[in-house]
Write a protein that holds these residues in place. Structure first.
Motif, PDB file in Angstrom:
ATOM      1  N   HIS A  11       0.908  -1.194  -0.030  1.00 45.46           N
ATOM      2  CA  HIS A  11      -0.017  -0.088   0.043  1.00 45.46           C
ATOM      3  C   HIS A  11       0.820   1.342   0.177  1.00 45.46           C
ATOM      4  O   HIS A  11       0.713   2.032  -0.845  1.00 45.46           O
ATOM      5  N   LEU A 107     -16.934  -1.716   2.854  1.00 45.18           N
ATOM      6  CA  LEU A 107     -15.944  -2.383   3.581  1.00 45.18           C
ATOM      7  C   LEU A 107     -15.885  -3.704   2.652  1.00 45.18           C
ATOM      8  O   LEU A 107     -14.589  -4.280   2.378  1.00 45.18           O
ATOM      9  N   LEU A 110     -13.873  -2.745  -0.503  1.00 41.80           N
ATOM     10  CA  LEU A 110     -12.525  -2.857  -0.354  1.00 41.80           C
ATOM     11  C   LEU A 110     -11.936  -3.685  -0.299  1.00 41.80           C
ATOM     12  O   LEU A 110     -10.624  -4.184  -0.686  1.00 41.80           O
ATOM     13  N   ALA A 111     -12.400  -4.831   0.663  1.00 43.06           N
ATOM     14  CA  ALA A 111     -11.792  -6.058   0.850  1.00 43.06           C
ATOM     15  C   ALA A 111     -11.617  -6.795  -0.461  1.00 43.06           C
ATOM     16  O   ALA A 111     -10.615  -7.391  -0.901  1.00 43.06           O
ATOM     17  N   TYR A 114      -8.533  -5.455  -2.441  1.00 45.75           N
ATOM     18  CA  TYR A 114      -7.314  -6.126  -2.156  1.00 45.75           C
ATOM     19  C   TYR A 114      -7.068  -7.602  -2.336  1.00 45.75           C
ATOM     20  O   TYR A 114      -5.940  -8.172  -2.683  1.00 45.75           O
ATOM     21  N   ARG A 125      -9.501  -8.844   4.252  1.00 41.99           N
ATOM     22  CA  ARG A 125     -10.756  -8.507   4.906  1.00 41.99           C
ATOM     23  C   ARG A 125      -9.689  -7.690   6.232  1.00 41.99           C
ATOM     24  O   ARG A 125     -10.316  -6.583   6.508  1.00 41.99           O
ATOM     25  N   ALA A 128      -8.482  -4.413   4.977  1.00 47.21           N
ATOM     26  CA  ALA A 128      -9.654  -3.500   4.577  1.00 47.21           C
ATOM     27  C   ALA A 128     -10.270  -2.651   6.120  1.00 47.21           C
ATOM     28  O   ALA A 128     -10.518  -1.785   6.321  1.00 47.21           O
ATOM     29  N   THR A 129     -10.232  -3.746   6.964  1.00 45.48           N
ATOM     30  CA  THR A 129     -10.957  -3.272   8.069  1.00 45.48           C
ATOM     31  C   THR A 129     -10.058  -2.362   8.827  1.00 45.48           C
ATOM     32  O   THR A 129     -10.414  -1.247   9.600  1.00 45.48           O
ATOM     33  N   THR A 132      -9.841   0.967   7.143  1.00 43.14           N
ATOM     34  CA  THR A 132     -11.244   1.679   7.092  1.00 43.14           C
ATOM     35  C   THR A 132     -11.270   2.216   8.583  1.00 43.14           C
ATOM     36  O   THR A 132     -11.837   3.477   8.905  1.00 43.14           O
ATOM     37  N   ALA A 139      -8.716   5.222   2.229  1.00 44.89           N
ATOM     38  CA  ALA A 139      -8.466   4.095   1.724  1.00 44.89           C
ATOM     39  C   ALA A 139      -9.143   3.635   0.315  1.00 44.89           C
ATOM     40  O   ALA A 139      -8.750   3.086  -0.331  1.00 44.89           O
ATOM     41  N   HIS A 140     -10.384   4.140   0.492  1.00 42.69           N
ATOM     42  CA  HIS A 140     -11.388   4.076  -0.978  1.00 42.69           C
ATOM     43  C   HIS A 140     -10.914   4.710  -2.080  1.00 42.69           C
ATOM     44  O   HIS A 140     -10.850   4.155  -3.173  1.00 42.69           O
TER      45      HIS A 140
END
Length: 242
Positions: A11, A107, A110-111, A114, A125, A128-129, A132, A139-140
């Motif tokens: 990232h 969410l 986003l997961a 990735y 997951r 993403a969590t 977020t 993030a988005h």
């Protein structure tokens, strides 16, 4: 934990690459703006020099071309980047609305992004969590749109950079044609312009990763042809008027 740490590094690496790409784009735009200034003003002053040996008309034409070109470049860049910024702001507003309206769906989205990049469903997951929880909007924007809300394009900065690069490029042929005696004006200007064009072609090739020799030849030959045409037209019209 190892997968999560690796995902964070990916990232951050993508953010670094995005920033570098943005800076290279700005540099490329600056080089192209300087190139436009060199070509347009050189063609103008060489054309006038083909029609008259008097310094006054050459100076007036050069200053007028330099000013008009810089204003045109700045205005065009401002309008273009303003449209881009409006689009980015609209995307920001859309993401904010979607996050408020249905955060759980966002969410999952986003997961999935990735996971599509190669992470396992569980790691995707987790990443993403965590992202977020830290900053859901950022993030988005990064994962979906490759946008940084703190680094949106600035129309004013783009316009100023475009005008400045054009002015710097345009100043070269104007100075080159005004300093030498009349008999040397055109040869000196042509030499200065071709060297400058060769340099901008080389820089553009290095930025883009292309072949420097081909790029240099392309801009130098094109510039020489353009100067020959403008000088010939100026000489013909000068002789006809005289």
């Amino acid at each position: 934990m190892g997968n999560t740490a690796g995902a964070r590094q990916v990232h951050l690496g993508e953010a670094h690459v995005g920033g570098l790409s943005s800076r290279l784009n700005w540099l490329r735009a600056g080089v192209l703006g300087a190139n436009d200034g060199i070509v347009s003003v050189a063609g103008l002053v060489v054309g006038v020099a083909g029609a008259t040996l008097e310094r006054g008309p050459i100076l007036i034409a050069g200053v007028a071309g330099l000013t008009a070109g810089a204003v045109s470049m700045a205005l065009g860049e401002y309008i273009s980047v303003s449209s881009q910024r409006d689009s980015e702001l609209a995307q920001l507003a859309t993401e904010r609305h979607e996050l408020v309206k249905d955060p759980e769906a966002e969410l999952h989205e986003l997961a999935a992004l990735y996971e599509a990049k190669g992470l396992t469903p569980a790691t995707a997951r987790t990443v993403a969590t965590e992202l977020t929880a830290h900053d859901a909007l950022a993030a988005h924007l990064d994962a979906e749109l490759n946008l940084n809300p703190d680094e949106l394009t600035s129309p004013t900065h783009a316009a100023a950079a475009s005008a400045l690069s054009f002015l710097l490029g345009a100043a070269l042929p104007l100075i080159a044609i005004l300093l030498p005696p009349p008999a040397w004006r055109v040869p000196v200007t042509v030499l200065v312009v071709l060297v400058a064009l060769g340099l901008t072609g080389w820089i553009s090739a290095r930025i883009g990763g292309g072949g420097a020799r081909r790029a240099v030849l392309r801009v130098v030959i094109g510039g020489a042809a353009g100067l020959a045409v403008t000088y010939g037209i100026g000489h013909l019209f000068g002789a006809a008027v005289g």
